[in-house]
Design a protein around this motif. Structure first.
Motif, PDB file in Angstrom:
ATOM      1  N   ASP A 159       0.829  -1.215   0.000  1.00 30.44           N
ATOM      2  CA  ASP A 159       0.000   0.000   0.000  1.00 30.44           C
ATOM      3  C   ASP A 159       0.860   1.261   0.000  1.00 30.44           C
ATOM      4  O   ASP A 159       0.521   2.254  -0.650  1.00 30.44           O
ATOM      5  N   LYS A 160       1.977   1.216   0.689  1.00 24.58           N
ATOM      6  CA  LYS A 160       2.886   2.365   0.731  1.00 24.58           C
ATOM      7  C   LYS A 160       3.493   2.620  -0.655  1.00 24.58           C
ATOM      8  O   LYS A 160       3.579   3.766  -1.103  1.00 24.58           O
ATOM      9  N   GLU A 161       3.859   1.562  -1.365  1.00 24.33           N
ATOM     10  CA  GLU A 161       4.406   1.716  -2.702  1.00 24.33           C
ATOM     11  C   GLU A 161       3.358   2.241  -3.678  1.00 24.33           C
ATOM     12  O   GLU A 161       3.665   3.074  -4.533  1.00 24.33           O
ATOM     13  N   PHE A 162       2.131   1.750  -3.554  1.00 23.66           N
ATOM     14  CA  PHE A 162       1.057   2.256  -4.425  1.00 23.66           C
ATOM     15  C   PHE A 162       0.775   3.735  -4.169  1.00 23.66           C
ATOM     16  O   PHE A 162       0.502   4.489  -5.096  1.00 23.66           O
ATOM     17  N   SER A 163       0.828   4.158  -2.914  1.00 21.52           N
ATOM     18  CA  SER A 163       0.600   5.573  -2.609  1.00 21.52           C
ATOM     19  C   SER A 163       1.715   6.457  -3.178  1.00 21.52           C
ATOM     20  O   SER A 163       1.463   7.581  -3.585  1.00 21.52           O
ATOM     21  N   LYS A 164       2.932   5.918  -3.238  1.00 23.64           N
ATOM     22  CA  LYS A 164       4.038   6.676  -3.854  1.00 23.64           C
ATOM     23  C   LYS A 164       3.807   6.830  -5.362  1.00 23.64           C
ATOM     24  O   LYS A 164       4.118   7.876  -5.930  1.00 23.64           O
ATOM     25  N   ILE A 165       3.294   5.789  -6.002  1.00 23.61           N
ATOM     26  CA  ILE A 165       3.034   5.850  -7.437  1.00 23.61           C
ATOM     27  C   ILE A 165       1.935   6.850  -7.739  1.00 23.61           C
ATOM     28  O   ILE A 165       2.007   7.611  -8.708  1.00 23.61           O
ATOM     29  N   GLN A 166       0.878   6.910  -6.894  1.00 27.05           N
ATOM     30  CA  GLN A 166      -0.246   7.811  -7.128  1.00 27.05           C
ATOM     31  C   GLN A 166       0.161   9.263  -6.935  1.00 27.05           C
ATOM     32  O   GLN A 166      -0.408  10.147  -7.572  1.00 27.05           O
ATOM     33  N   ASP A 167       1.112   9.547  -6.092  1.00 25.46           N
ATOM     34  CA  ASP A 167       1.529  10.933  -5.853  1.00 25.46           C
ATOM     35  C   ASP A 167       2.391  11.371  -6.973  1.00 25.46           C
ATOM     36  O   ASP A 167       2.445  12.123  -7.723  1.00 25.46           O
TER      37      ASP A 167
END
Length: 165
Positions: A157-165
């Motif tokens: 989830d942390k990696e996905f949030s980095k991609i979305q930002d």
């Protein structure tokens, strides 16, 4: 000797029969007789007497109104004069904070409520049980949070949030 006795008798007379002084009665009336007894003008139907009594006895206003209506049905004139007397004897509830009303935290409603004659604190064992139950809920939530933070799902989830930002 005699003046001391008169002073004592006068002091006793004033303390025991405080209704003799009209200003004393009005002061106690304005202070809710020390029992948080006021007319509730925010929840009134006629004069706020029933709503004020409901606040004092910690019941719903409709219960006191129903009892008053029953009193009017069965004891017509007596109940009428009792209501008028309560209207005169009970002062309007002052604005919040303008009177020295004691408040106590109500565990069930999660808010501070005025202390009255029928709202007692629960005994220490009940309060400890309630605190233990609350701590158990907090521990369970903390445990879930710790397991999520230490899981692979959190990293994903942390990696996905980095991609979305």
């Amino acid at each position: 000797m005699r003046s001391q006795r008169n002073k004592r008798q006068g002091r006793y007379h004033n303390e025991a029969f405080s209704l003799d002084s009209g200003s004393d009665w009005w002061a106690r009336r304005k202070a809710g007789y020390g029992m948080n007894l006021y007319r509730n003008m925010s929840n009134k139907k006629l004069a706020g007497v029933c709503a004020g009594l409901a606040d004092h006895f910690n019941v719903e206003p409709w219960v006191v109104r129903l009892a008053a209506f029953g009193g009017f049905l069965f004891f017509n004139t007596l109940m009428f004069f009792a209501y008028i007397g309560a209207w005169i004897a009970m002062a309007q509830r002052p604005k919040h904070g303008s009177v020295n009303t004691r408040y106590r935290y109500d565990e069930h409603l999660h808010e501070d409520r005025p202390v009255n004659m029928f709202r007692y604190r629960s005994n220490p064992s009940e309060r400890l049980t309630l605190a233990k139950d609350r701590l158990d809920v907090i521990m369970a939530r903390t445990s879930k949070m710790e397991s999520y933070v230490t899981s692979r799902r959190f990293e994903l989830d942390k990696e996905f949030s980095k991609i979305q930002d």
